[in-house]
Design a protein around this motif. Structure first.
Motif, PDB file in Angstrom:
ATOM      1  N   ARG A 136     -26.231  -2.671   4.905  1.00 38.66           N
ATOM      2  CA  ARG A 136     -25.932  -4.575   5.783  1.00 38.66           C
ATOM      3  C   ARG A 136     -24.374  -5.022   5.735  1.00 38.66           C
ATOM      4  O   ARG A 136     -24.025  -5.362   6.575  1.00 38.66           O
ATOM      5  CB  ARG A 136     -26.751  -5.462   4.777  1.00 38.66           C
ATOM      6  CG  ARG A 136     -28.596  -5.552   5.029  1.00 38.66           C
ATOM      7  CD  ARG A 136     -28.666  -6.293   4.419  1.00 38.66           C
ATOM      8  NE  ARG A 136     -28.446  -6.570   3.141  1.00 38.66           N
ATOM      9  CZ  ARG A 136     -29.312  -6.051   1.870  1.00 38.66           C
ATOM     10  NH1 ARG A 136     -30.863  -6.165   2.773  1.00 38.66           N
ATOM     11  NH2 ARG A 136     -29.529  -6.628   0.716  1.00 38.66           N
ATOM     12  N   GLU A 137     -23.770  -4.404   4.347  1.00 37.86           N
ATOM     13  CA  GLU A 137     -22.125  -4.265   4.733  1.00 37.86           C
ATOM     14  C   GLU A 137     -21.683  -3.890   5.618  1.00 37.86           C
ATOM     15  O   GLU A 137     -20.282  -4.830   6.775  1.00 37.86           O
ATOM     16  CB  GLU A 137     -21.650  -4.108   2.959  1.00 37.86           C
ATOM     17  CG  GLU A 137     -20.354  -3.900   3.525  1.00 37.86           C
ATOM     18  CD  GLU A 137     -19.484  -5.647   2.724  1.00 37.86           C
ATOM     19  OE1 GLU A 137     -18.706  -5.342   2.685  1.00 37.86           O
ATOM     20  OE2 GLU A 137     -20.671  -6.471   1.797  1.00 37.86           O
ATOM     21  N   GLU A 158     -23.019  -5.490   9.043  1.00 34.92           N
ATOM     22  CA  GLU A 158     -22.207  -7.297   9.335  1.00 34.92           C
ATOM     23  C   GLU A 158     -20.690  -7.356   8.906  1.00 34.92           C
ATOM     24  O   GLU A 158     -20.316  -7.746   9.879  1.00 34.92           O
ATOM     25  CB  GLU A 158     -22.701  -8.415   8.269  1.00 34.92           C
ATOM     26  CG  GLU A 158     -24.553  -7.776   8.737  1.00 34.92           C
ATOM     27  CD  GLU A 158     -25.012  -8.742   7.200  1.00 34.92           C
ATOM     28  OE1 GLU A 158     -24.167  -9.004   6.515  1.00 34.92           O
ATOM     29  OE2 GLU A 158     -26.158  -8.355   6.761  1.00 34.92           O
ATOM     30  N   HIS A 159     -20.056  -6.094   8.362  1.00 38.74           N
ATOM     31  CA  HIS A 159     -18.600  -6.681   8.469  1.00 38.74           C
ATOM     32  C   HIS A 159     -17.826  -5.663   9.111  1.00 38.74           C
ATOM     33  O   HIS A 159     -16.563  -5.252   9.106  1.00 38.74           O
ATOM     34  CB  HIS A 159     -18.521  -6.968   7.033  1.00 38.74           C
ATOM     35  CG  HIS A 159     -19.283  -8.193   6.270  1.00 38.74           C
ATOM     36  ND1 HIS A 159     -18.632  -9.630   7.138  1.00 38.74           N
ATOM     37  CD2 HIS A 159     -20.164  -8.033   5.278  1.00 38.74           C
ATOM     38  CE1 HIS A 159     -19.328 -10.060   6.120  1.00 38.74           C
ATOM     39  NE2 HIS A 159     -19.957  -9.194   5.418  1.00 38.74           N
ATOM     40  N   TRP A 164     -27.358  -0.132  13.512  1.00 42.49           N
ATOM     41  CA  TRP A 164     -27.789   0.471  12.935  1.00 42.49           C
ATOM     42  C   TRP A 164     -28.297   1.694  12.961  1.00 42.49           C
ATOM     43  O   TRP A 164     -28.647   2.591  12.177  1.00 42.49           O
ATOM     44  CB  TRP A 164     -29.072  -0.744  12.879  1.00 42.49           C
ATOM     45  CG  TRP A 164     -28.639  -1.676  12.239  1.00 42.49           C
ATOM     46  CD1 TRP A 164     -28.925  -3.030  12.678  1.00 42.49           C
ATOM     47  CD2 TRP A 164     -28.693  -1.891  11.033  1.00 42.49           C
ATOM     48  NE1 TRP A 164     -29.077  -3.794  11.644  1.00 42.49           N
ATOM     49  CE2 TRP A 164     -29.230  -3.397  10.334  1.00 42.49           C
ATOM     50  CE3 TRP A 164     -29.582  -0.714   9.575  1.00 42.49           C
ATOM     51  CZ2 TRP A 164     -28.799  -3.538   8.550  1.00 42.49           C
ATOM     52  CZ3 TRP A 164     -29.496  -1.190   7.658  1.00 42.49           C
ATOM     53  CH2 TRP A 164     -29.018  -2.793   7.846  1.00 42.49           C
ATOM     54  N   TRP A 211     -33.689  -0.356   9.954  1.00 39.05           N
ATOM     55  CA  TRP A 211     -33.193  -1.804  10.413  1.00 39.05           C
ATOM     56  C   TRP A 211     -34.514  -2.156   9.018  1.00 39.05           C
ATOM     57  O   TRP A 211     -34.344  -3.186   8.651  1.00 39.05           O
ATOM     58  CB  TRP A 211     -33.312  -2.456  11.524  1.00 39.05           C
ATOM     59  CG  TRP A 211     -33.009  -3.459  11.698  1.00 39.05           C
ATOM     60  CD1 TRP A 211     -31.812  -4.292  11.803  1.00 39.05           C
ATOM     61  CD2 TRP A 211     -34.211  -4.636  11.855  1.00 39.05           C
ATOM     62  NE1 TRP A 211     -32.108  -6.092  11.663  1.00 39.05           N
ATOM     63  CE2 TRP A 211     -33.728  -5.896  11.044  1.00 39.05           C
ATOM     64  CE3 TRP A 211     -35.357  -4.364  11.597  1.00 39.05           C
ATOM     65  CZ2 TRP A 211     -34.115  -7.281  11.510  1.00 39.05           C
ATOM     66  CZ3 TRP A 211     -36.277  -5.164  11.519  1.00 39.05           C
ATOM     67  CH2 TRP A 211     -35.756  -6.694  11.634  1.00 39.05           C
ATOM     68  N   GLY A 260     -32.532  -3.813   6.738  1.00 34.20           N
ATOM     69  CA  GLY A 260     -31.871  -5.064   7.491  1.00 34.20           C
ATOM     70  C   GLY A 260     -32.327  -6.491   7.353  1.00 34.20           C
ATOM     71  O   GLY A 260     -32.321  -7.717   7.859  1.00 34.20           O
TER      72      GLY A 260
END
Length: 81
Positions: free
Chosen positions: A51-52, A55-56, A61, A76, A80
């Motif tokens: 996820r990190e 997202e960042h 995915w 995912w 996810g």
């Protein structure tokens, strides 16, 4: 992943022993309980890191799925949340 990495990971698994030696639990059951603890901890770490990265760090995915040898939808669906 090379044999060295796989061997090192296996050594960590063998060395881990939270339930080992517990007088109330048979050795075989203790080994399985320890493996289950490790599995859960590793899954939590993979999920958080995946996820990190998405997202960042902007990783897709599909890239996460490829790194983890999963189908993109499976990655995912699994990580996810």
């Amino acid at each position: 992943m090379g044999m060295g990495a796989r061997s090192s990971a296996r050594e960590h698994v063998v060395a881990f022993g939270w339930w080992a030696g517990c007088p109330d639990v048979a050795r075989a059951e203790a080994e399985l309980r320890d493996l289950a603890l490790l599995r859960d901890a590793v899954e939590e770490e993979i999920a958080a890191h995946a996820r990190e990265m998405v997202e960042h760090e902007g990783l897709s995915w599909a890239a996460v799925a490829s790194a983890l040898s999963l189908a993109p939808g499976a990655a995912w669906g699994r990580y996810g949340r």
